[in-house]
Design an enzyme around this catalytic site. Structure first.
Site, PDB file in Angstrom:
ATOM      1  N   TRP A  41       0.544  -1.142  -0.024  1.00 36.66           N
ATOM      2  CA  TRP A  41      -0.756  -0.285   0.128  1.00 36.66           C
ATOM      3  C   TRP A  41       1.254   1.325  -0.234  1.00 36.66           C
ATOM      4  O   TRP A  41       1.886   1.402   0.755  1.00 36.66           O
ATOM      5  CB  TRP A  41      -1.032  -0.318   1.155  1.00 36.66           C
ATOM      6  CG  TRP A  41      -1.332   1.057   1.681  1.00 36.66           C
ATOM      7  CD1 TRP A  41      -1.000   2.223   2.274  1.00 36.66           C
ATOM      8  CD2 TRP A  41      -2.756   1.866   1.880  1.00 36.66           C
ATOM      9  NE1 TRP A  41      -1.847   3.411   2.341  1.00 36.66           N
ATOM     10  CE2 TRP A  41      -2.837   3.189   1.302  1.00 36.66           C
ATOM     11  CE3 TRP A  41      -3.909   1.313   0.863  1.00 36.66           C
ATOM     12  CZ2 TRP A  41      -3.928   3.709   1.759  1.00 36.66           C
ATOM     13  CZ3 TRP A  41      -5.106   2.007   0.935  1.00 36.66           C
ATOM     14  CH2 TRP A  41      -5.082   2.960   1.025  1.00 36.66           C
ATOM     15  N   ASP A  44       0.310   9.238   0.900  1.00 36.89           N
ATOM     16  CA  ASP A  44       0.493  10.711   0.131  1.00 36.89           C
ATOM     17  C   ASP A  44       1.986   9.865   0.313  1.00 36.89           C
ATOM     18  O   ASP A  44       3.579   9.925   1.035  1.00 36.89           O
ATOM     19  CB  ASP A  44       1.029  11.241   2.007  1.00 36.89           C
ATOM     20  CG  ASP A  44      -0.419  10.820   2.408  1.00 36.89           C
ATOM     21  OD1 ASP A  44      -1.188  10.888   2.253  1.00 36.89           O
ATOM     22  OD2 ASP A  44      -0.625  11.465   4.068  1.00 36.89           O
TER      23      ASP A  44
HETATM   24  C1  FRU Z   1      -3.486  12.114   4.413  1.00 39.37           C
HETATM   25  C2  FRU Z   1      -2.691  11.415   5.627  1.00 39.37           C
HETATM   26  C3  FRU Z   1      -1.991  12.222   6.225  1.00 39.37           C
HETATM   27  C4  FRU Z   1      -0.695  11.456   7.597  1.00 39.37           C
HETATM   28  C5  FRU Z   1      -0.750  10.137   6.487  1.00 39.37           C
HETATM   29  C6  FRU Z   1      -0.751   8.309   7.515  1.00 39.37           C
HETATM   30  O1  FRU Z   1      -3.656  11.201   4.001  1.00 39.37           O
HETATM   31  O2  FRU Z   1      -4.147  10.877   6.440  1.00 39.37           O
HETATM   32  O3  FRU Z   1      -2.326  13.417   7.684  1.00 39.37           O
HETATM   33  O4  FRU Z   1       0.312  11.666   8.024  1.00 39.37           O
HETATM   34  O5  FRU Z   1      -2.277  10.256   5.950  1.00 39.37           O
HETATM   35  O6  FRU Z   1      -0.498   8.392   6.633  1.00 39.37           O
END
Ligand code: FRU
Length: 494
Positions: A41, A44
């Protein structure tokens, strides 16, 4: 001891990648030119930076399987943002502040400091008191192997900010000072908190850079802040602002007070699969952004993450975009020029008339392609234009340019037997003579750019290999296309 634990966890992850790499490589839904993880997976983009002659992309990563869990930072480098070399994972959960199955090393950013590559990320743990998010540092001499700072965490949530609502630091340097903006929630309203530091290690709170009064939700994820010309841009991914999930604001900023006041807001992308964009500067000065091409389960239009998990992976990045500012200070998001190096099988035609009979269009192999057209709005008298993409005659994604009602819609309800929903945006054509459309299609995604790259829709479509036809049709009149051009896009991951 803990240094060894991170190394052991990285090696363990690396073994899982080695075991699953071939299966994922053969996945039918795999993208051909969009950035993906090797296995498992990804969400970000993190730590995007051009460092010592290469583009570095890091990413939120669970290497073990195609669902979110136990966040590591993946790492890859490239000369052109198209062809990638995967490096060992940069960060793995290992410390009391970042070692939890439903936590780990959350999003953050990178910067060069003291001849080293510094990462700032959010450590997430849970000792039974709920999730705790803190800001942490790691650094590397060689840009490959990272070490977590002994003084971590460098920041804990301030008074009034719940411990699970303080994340995603984005750092930059101005003069001799480092600045960092971080997402937070206070009294159930979103805030972007501004911090500063002289040495990248000791941070103090400066001010609330900007905040929601309720109109922009209760939490801003992945804030990013940068200058273009004499204006400043804040990008946020709001939770709790309905279908507005990737917002930009343009305004003025004062380094004396740490306050940002914006006059303009806009949506970076109206599609369902564009989230948490992060920016960085290319060596030639372009401001580029990269986003995660998927959505979260808390979003109003979420159905699921798509069928790719069955192939042992899930998630990819949208194509990188260059941010440009228009004279009225609104923003354009233009696919990076590097992409044109992947073009083959070019096709061009001028003056195409589309009427109420379906017209077949040519673009590469109908799966991995780029298509551009310019519509002559003065000669067009149709109420609407429909483009049928990734079609097999029955299933198809319908993209509607509704001139009569001023709307752009991308309908996935009959696209692949899986995806759902119609993403919509306002198509504002008053006083315009032309409408430009630019489309990038890959195995599992369609990105539509229109109206000078200000009206964009990124949607994932998990269409089968036989869905490779493209057609267009006009309603109640004709559409005049001044110029049409298309290309096949070559595969990058072979
Ligand atoms: C955004 C998020 C961030 C966090 C990350 C966790 O997509 O929710 O706020 O750091 O993904 O994977």
């Amino acid at each position: 001891m803990s240094k060894e634990l991170m190394l052991r966890n990285i090696e363990r992850a690396q073994r899982a990648i080695d075991e699953n790499r071939e299966t994922v490589k053969n996945g039918r839904m795999r993208q051909r030119y969009h950035f993906m993880g090797e296995t498992g997976w990804i969400n970000d983009p993190n730590g995007l930076i051009y460092y010592k002659g290469k583009y570095h992309f890091f990413y939120q990563y669970n290497p073990y399987y195609g669902h979110w869990d136990y966040m590591h930072w993946g790492h890859a480098v490239s000369d052109d943002m198209l062809h990638w070399e995967y490096l060992p994972l940069a960060l793995a959960p290992s410390e009391s502040y970042d070692d939890h199955m439903r936590g780990g090393c959350f999003s953050g950013s990178a910067i060069e400091h003291d001849g080293k590559l510094f990462l700032m990320y959010t450590g997430v743990t849970n000792d039974g008191k709920g999730f705790e998010q803190t800001q942490c540092i790691a650094y590397s001499e060689d840009g490959i192997h990272f070490e977590k700072y002994d003084g971590n965490p460098v920041l804990t949530p301030p008074e009034g900010v719940p411990s699970h609502m303080f994340r995603d630091p984005k750092v930059w340097k101005h003069g001799d000072t480092y600045y960092m903006v971080c997402g937070a929630s206070r009294d159930n309203k979103a805030q972007a908190l501004l911090y500063r530091s002289d040495d990248m290690l000791h941070w103090t709170f400066f001010n609330v850079l900007a905040e929601s009064r309720g109109e922009w939700g209760y939490m801003w994820e992945c804030p990013d802040f940068y200058q273009i010309g004499d204006k400043y841009v804040l990008m946020v991914s709001p939770m709790g602002a309905g279908e507005r999930t990737v917002v930009y604001m343009v305004g003025d900023f004062d380094y004396e007070t740490g306050k940002f006041s914006y006059q303009i807001d806009g949506e970076i992308d109206w599609g369902y699969d564009y989230y948490a964009p992060q920016s960085f500067v290319a060596p030639d000065g372009r401001r580029l952004i990269v986003a995660w091409a998927n959505c979260w389960d808390w979003m109003p239009f979420w159905k699921d993450w798509g069928p790719a998990y069955k192939e042992g992976w899930c998630g990819f990045f949208n194509i990188p975009r260059e941010v440009r500012m228009m004279p009225d200070h609104t923003l354009q998001f233009v696919p990076i020029k590097e992409l044109s190096a992947l073009r083959t099988d070019g096709y061009q035609a001028d003056c195409i008339i589309i009427d109420d009979e379906e017209l077949k269009l040519t673009a590469g192999d109908g799966i991995s392609f780029e298509m551009k057209m310019e519509i002559d709005l003065e000669k067009t008298d149709a109420d609407k234009l429909e483009l049928y993409l990734r079609s097999d005659g029955e299933k198809r994604t319908v993209c509607t340019f509704d001139f009569a009602n001023g709307e752009l819609k991308v309908d996935r309800n009959s696209s692949d037997g899986w995806s759902r929903g119609i993403s919509r945006s306002t198509l504002f054509l008053k006083n315009k003579k032309k409408l430009d459309i630019h489309i990038f299609s890959d195995q599992s995604s369609i990105e539509i750019f229109s109206d000078q790259y200000q009206n964009n829709h990124a949607n994932n479509v998990f269409a089968a290999g036989l869905q490779n036809q493209i057609a267009a049709r006009a309603y109640e009149g004709r559409v005049v296309v001044n110029h049409y051009e298309s290309y096949k896009i070559n595969e990058c991951f072979v």
